[in-house]
Design an enzyme around this catalytic site. Structure first.
Site, PDB file in Angstrom:
ATOM      1  N   HIS A 134      26.665  45.015   7.235  1.00  0.00           N
ATOM      2  CA  HIS A 134      26.564  43.555   7.100  1.00  0.00           C
ATOM      3  C   HIS A 134      27.947  43.023   6.694  1.00  0.00           C
ATOM      4  CE1 HIS A 134      24.881  39.706   6.832  1.00  0.00           C
ATOM      5  NE2 HIS A 134      24.103  39.819   5.793  1.00  0.00           N
ATOM      6  N   GLN A 137      28.589  39.552   5.042  1.00  0.00           N
ATOM      7  CA  GLN A 137      28.206  39.488   3.629  1.00  0.00           C
ATOM      8  C   GLN A 137      29.310  40.053   2.743  1.00  0.00           C
ATOM      9  OE1 GLN A 137      25.264  38.126   2.297  1.00  0.00           O
ATOM     10  NE2 GLN A 137      26.484  38.336   0.451  1.00  0.00           N
ATOM     11  N   ASP A 220      20.361  44.564  -4.001  1.00  0.00           N
ATOM     12  CA  ASP A 220      19.762  43.991  -2.787  1.00  0.00           C
ATOM     13  C   ASP A 220      18.313  44.490  -2.755  1.00  0.00           C
ATOM     14  OD1 ASP A 220      19.279  42.922  -0.249  1.00  0.00           O
ATOM     15  OD2 ASP A 220      20.392  44.489   0.818  1.00  0.00           O
ATOM     16  N   ARG A 288      29.530  32.461   2.042  1.00  0.00           N
ATOM     17  CA  ARG A 288      29.194  32.864   3.401  1.00  0.00           C
ATOM     18  C   ARG A 288      29.727  31.829   4.396  1.00  0.00           C
ATOM     19  NH1 ARG A 288      25.193  36.460   4.632  1.00  0.00           N
ATOM     20  NH2 ARG A 288      26.114  36.050   6.668  1.00  0.00           N
TER      21      ARG A 288
END
Ligand code: CP
Ligand code: NVA
Length: 301
Positions: A134, A137, A220, A288
């Site tokens: 990812h 991120q 997470d 982001r």
């Protein structure tokens, strides 16, 4: 790998084709874009296809808004419509989209799908999350850490939870910027060992050992998108890995809490941790947007 001025990877699938100068340049650009609340016409007339097999709040919105603020446009294509690998093979999708748009951001189950898209599409492909990585991120996380501590060199970031896609990208980017990772996962949920080794990360099965004295604690979800059938087993296996007030106390006094979101409250984190004084979770979410702008300017300009 030579410097960014010379190498300009076509895609962002993970960080394997990116070097320190490239990553630092992206982050410097993101800082400036944030400072200026930048809006421009740099990508005027350009279109980004968002090819998503999984749901999203942050990734979809920030890519769409970033395109809009840079003068371009995004087209959202969900799996129900496109049927990646079902209605149509990945290669054919790539060879169509490259004729319509200037870039593709793809959120997929299998990392091989973004690799295949990138192989067959002549336009840039951005990994908007796969089972393996990812990267968007991780860029926002780096910006958040820099804002909190002024830089990355020597910072210690503890990861407590699943050895998943978000962790893999952090491990991959950490050695490029001098970040030190301290990772704690339950047995059977370890991240890619080559990434742990390359990052020179501390690895343990004991959350407290990873967190003690660290600058940041990151977690997470225990059950990622696509793993829903394993949820009950994961809830048992991750017992003792929740980020709560007790674990956060082990950070150094100025230590911060990070989470990529969405959060599964009562599982990997408490509401108090996400909404408490150490949390930088919503700065991460905001970042982001700024880092997405930097990536789009780099790859689509
Ligand atoms: N952090 C993140 O990627 O969020 P979304 O799944 O909502 O895009
Ligand atoms: N590991 C999570 C991240 C969500 C942004 C998942 O893959 O579902």
């Amino acid at each position: 790998m030579v410097g960014d001025a010379l190498t300009r990877p076509k895609d962002l699938l993970d960080f394997s084709a990116h070097d320190r100068q490239g990553v630092e340049a992206l982050l410097t650009s993101a800082e400036r874009l944030k400072r200026e609340r930048y809006r421009g016409e740099d990508l005027k007339g350009k279109v980004l296809a968002l090819l998503f097999e999984k749901p999203s709040l942050r990734t979809r919105t920030t890519l769409e808004v970033a395109m809009l603020r840079l003068g371009g446009h995004a087209v959202y294509l969900d799996q129900k419509q496109v049927g990646i690998g079902e209605r149509e093979p990945v290669r054919d999708i790539a060879k169509n989209l490259e004729r319509f748009v200037e870039g593709i951001a793809a959120r997929v189950y299998r990392h091989e799908t973004v690799e295949e898209l990138a192989r067959h599409a002549r336009v840039p492909v951005i990994n908007a999350l796969s089972d393996r990585a990812h990267p968007l991120q991780a860029l926002a996380d780096l910006l958040t850490l820099k804002e909190a501590f002024g830089g990355w060199e020597g910072l210690e970031v503890a990861w407590v939870g699943d050895g998943n896609n978000v962790l893999n990208s952090l491990l991959e980017v950490a050695p490029l910027v001098g970040l030190r990772m301290r990772v704690a996962t339950p047995r059977g949920y370890e991240p890619d060992p080559t990434l742990v080794e390359k990052a020179g990360a501390l690895f343990t099965h004991n959350p407290k050992e990873a967190v003690l004295g660290a600058h940041a604690l990151y977690t997470d979800v225990w059950t990622s998108m696509g793993q829903e059938a394993e949820r009950e087993r994961r809830l048992q296996d991750f017992h003792g890995f929740q980020v709560n007030g007790e674990l956060l106390k082990l950070l150094r006094p100025e230590g911060i809490f990070l989470h990529c979101l969405p959060a599964h409250y009562g599982e990997e984190t408490t509401e108090e941790a996400v909404h408490g004084p150490r949390s930088r979770v919503f700065d991460q979410a905001e970042n982001r947007l700024h880092t997405a702008k930097a990536v789009l300017l780099r790859l689509l300009s």
